[in-house]
Design an enzyme around this catalytic site. Structure first.
Site, short mmCIF file in Angstrom:
data_model
loop_
_atom_site.label_atom_id
_atom_site.label_comp_id
_atom_site.label_asym_id
_atom_site.label_seq_id
_atom_site.Cartn_x
_atom_site.Cartn_y
_atom_site.Cartn_z
N HIS A 1 24.69 -44.68 -66.08
CA HIS A 1 25.47 -45.09 -64.98
C HIS A 1 26.63 -43.97 -65.05
O HIS A 1 26.92 -43.19 -65.75
CB HIS A 1 26.20 -46.42 -65.33
CG HIS A 1 25.20 -47.43 -65.33
ND1 HIS A 1 25.23 -48.93 -65.36
CD2 HIS A 1 23.50 -47.38 -64.97
CE1 HIS A 1 24.17 -49.56 -65.31
NE2 HIS A 1 23.34 -48.77 -65.16
N GLU B 1 29.95 -44.37 -65.40
CA GLU B 1 30.84 -44.11 -66.57
C GLU B 1 30.52 -43.27 -67.50
O GLU B 1 31.06 -42.37 -68.36
CB GLU B 1 31.06 -45.42 -67.17
CG GLU B 1 31.76 -46.51 -66.13
CD GLU B 1 30.83 -47.49 -65.18
OE1 GLU B 1 30.97 -48.53 -65.09
OE2 GLU B 1 29.51 -46.75 -65.06
N ALA C 1 16.10 -47.66 -29.50
CA ALA C 1 16.54 -46.62 -28.45
C ALA C 1 16.19 -47.57 -27.17
O ALA C 1 15.07 -47.82 -27.09
CB ALA C 1 15.55 -45.52 -28.80
N ARG D 1 15.67 -42.98 -42.18
CA ARG D 1 14.76 -43.31 -43.01
C ARG D 1 15.11 -42.80 -44.50
O ARG D 1 14.69 -43.55 -45.30
CB ARG D 1 13.66 -42.83 -42.50
CG ARG D 1 13.25 -43.53 -41.12
CD ARG D 1 11.68 -42.69 -40.49
NE ARG D 1 11.42 -43.44 -39.26
CZ ARG D 1 10.41 -42.63 -38.55
NH1 ARG D 1 9.80 -41.59 -39.13
NH2 ARG D 1 10.23 -43.35 -37.25
N LEU E 1 6.32 -43.24 -39.55
CA LEU E 1 7.44 -43.75 -40.11
C LEU E 1 7.89 -42.91 -41.41
O LEU E 1 8.37 -43.63 -42.35
CB LEU E 1 7.39 -45.37 -40.58
CG LEU E 1 6.87 -46.07 -39.28
CD1 LEU E 1 6.56 -47.47 -39.81
CD2 LEU E 1 8.13 -45.97 -38.27
N GLY F 1 9.54 -53.61 -33.23
CA GLY F 1 10.06 -53.55 -32.02
C GLY F 1 11.02 -54.70 -31.37
O GLY F 1 11.43 -55.35 -32.45
N ALA G 1 10.40 -57.65 -30.27
CA ALA G 1 9.80 -59.10 -31.16
C ALA G 1 10.45 -59.22 -32.44
O ALA G 1 10.72 -60.10 -32.74
CB ALA G 1 8.45 -59.12 -30.89
#
Length: 369
Positions: A55, A57, A159, A189, A209, A299, A301
């Protein structure tokens, strides 16, 4: 007193910059940064670079490589106090002899949530809370939402033309926007844990994608397909061995189809219902896998399903200087009157080639003070 506070905030800004300097995703962990200061001079810095690694720290203490008794630490998130992939950071801070810790925000993880601060105070470390808290919270909205709501952070990307259409009357959306906007999407992405589309987008565009015009790893590619209609001939399925693909499908989908998807290296999340309920069930399951930030590329929907449940946290909208007159409209948003209209926060408008890029948050999740 004013100058002292200004100095404190400056060091926290340095810790924030350190956290943001990392190029790799750290989910399901939060992105954190830490700096160590003695007598007004920076002597150590660190960030959480990847899940399972040290981490912020610990990295800052190692970077200092010196006796730290009496030093101050500035850290964007409350130090952890439990054993996970790594030992508790509170133990390392106490053992190093650091006398003062300035904390940006409380950890929303119930396993920590104030216990890290208490462990430090019980050991005699002076702790200052909520230093640039809003900036520190903004750094980790996906982590905060997952810890408080049990759902990944949802960014909807679209878009559209000037008159609000995502595709023409034949479903063609290539290309509404210019190459500059498309390059920005590839960078996005690379920043998100997963990118999600519905079957309408897969059918119309057969997308990959993947990340091509930017540096970074491919995200997990997720398709919401409640009826089980995805073809094994799509680019997504054919490339599943190269970049991971996951399907959210109905549990009653045809068994041979499910087996065929799994044979093609596609992972399945089976949900009980279709529509918004099924999509949210799938997203919760994704969250349990450590997927905390999802970029939804469509899309209309799929965006509309999420908007119906007020599940969208951020909108990235690319508006092109084109007019179609008719076609596939932008997502449907539950109707409201003007006094109740949803407002955006942290709004930015930037030109992207000949397009305009709008970015804004619909929600701002915060941890407990």
């Amino acid at each position: 007193m004013h100058s002292e506070k200004h100095g404190i905030e400056d060091w926290m800004r340095q810790a924030l910059r350190e956290a943001l300097a990392g190029k790799t995703r750290v989910s399901p962990n939060p992105r954190t940064g830490a700096v160590i200061v003695r007598n007004g001079k920076l002597i150590g810095r660190g960030r959480h670079e990847r899940y399972g690694a040290a981490h912020a720290e610990i990295n800052a203490i190692r970077d200092a490589a010196t006796d730290l008794h009496g030093a101050q630490m500035f850290v964007t998130l409350e130090p952890c106090c439990h054993y996970g992939k790594t030992p508790p950071c509170t133990d390392a801070v106490i053992a190093a002899g650091i006398s003062e810790v300035f904390v940006g925000m409380r950890d929303p993880n119930p396993m920590v949530a104030g216990k890290g601060i208490k462990a430090l105070e019980d050991a005699g470390v002076k702790v200052h809370r909520n230093i640039l808290r809003e900036a520190c919270e903004s750094l980790n909205q996906p982590f905060i939402k997952m810890m408080t709501k049990g759902l990944p952070y949802i960014c909807a990307k679209a878009a559209i033309t000037l008159d609000g259409f995502m595709a023409d009357s034949r479903g063609n959306s290539k290309w509404i926007t210019g190459p500059e906007s498309r390059r920005i999407v590839h960078r996005m992405r690379a920043e998100y844990d997963a990118v999600l589309v519905g079957m309408g987008t897969v059918t119309a565009d057969d997308p990959e994608l993947t990340v091509r015009d930017a540096e970074g790893d491919h995200p997990l590619r997720v398709i919401y397909d409640p009826r089980g209609s995805l073809s094994p001939e799509t680019k997504l399925v054919r490339s599943a061995g190269l970049a991971p693909v996951l399907l959210i499908c109905g549990e009653h989908c045809e068994k041979d189809w499910q087996a065929g998807m799994e044979k093609n290296a596609v992972r399945l999340i089976r949900v009980k219902e279709a529509g918004t309920a099924g999509l949210l069930e799938g997203l919760r399951e994704l969250g349990s896998y450590g997927i905390h930030a999802v970029l939804v590329e469509g899309g209309a929907a799929t965006h509309s399903l999420l908007a119906a449940e007020d599940a969208i946290d951020r909108l990235e909208l690319f508006i092109a200087p084109r007019l179609l007159g008719s076609g596939l409209p932008f997502m449907k948003f539950p109707p409201r009157l003007m006094p109740d209209a949803r407002e955006f926060f942290d709004v930015q408008w930037e030109q992207s080639g000949t397009d305009m890029h709008f970015s804004g948050k619909l929600k701002h999740y915060t941890g407990d003070n």
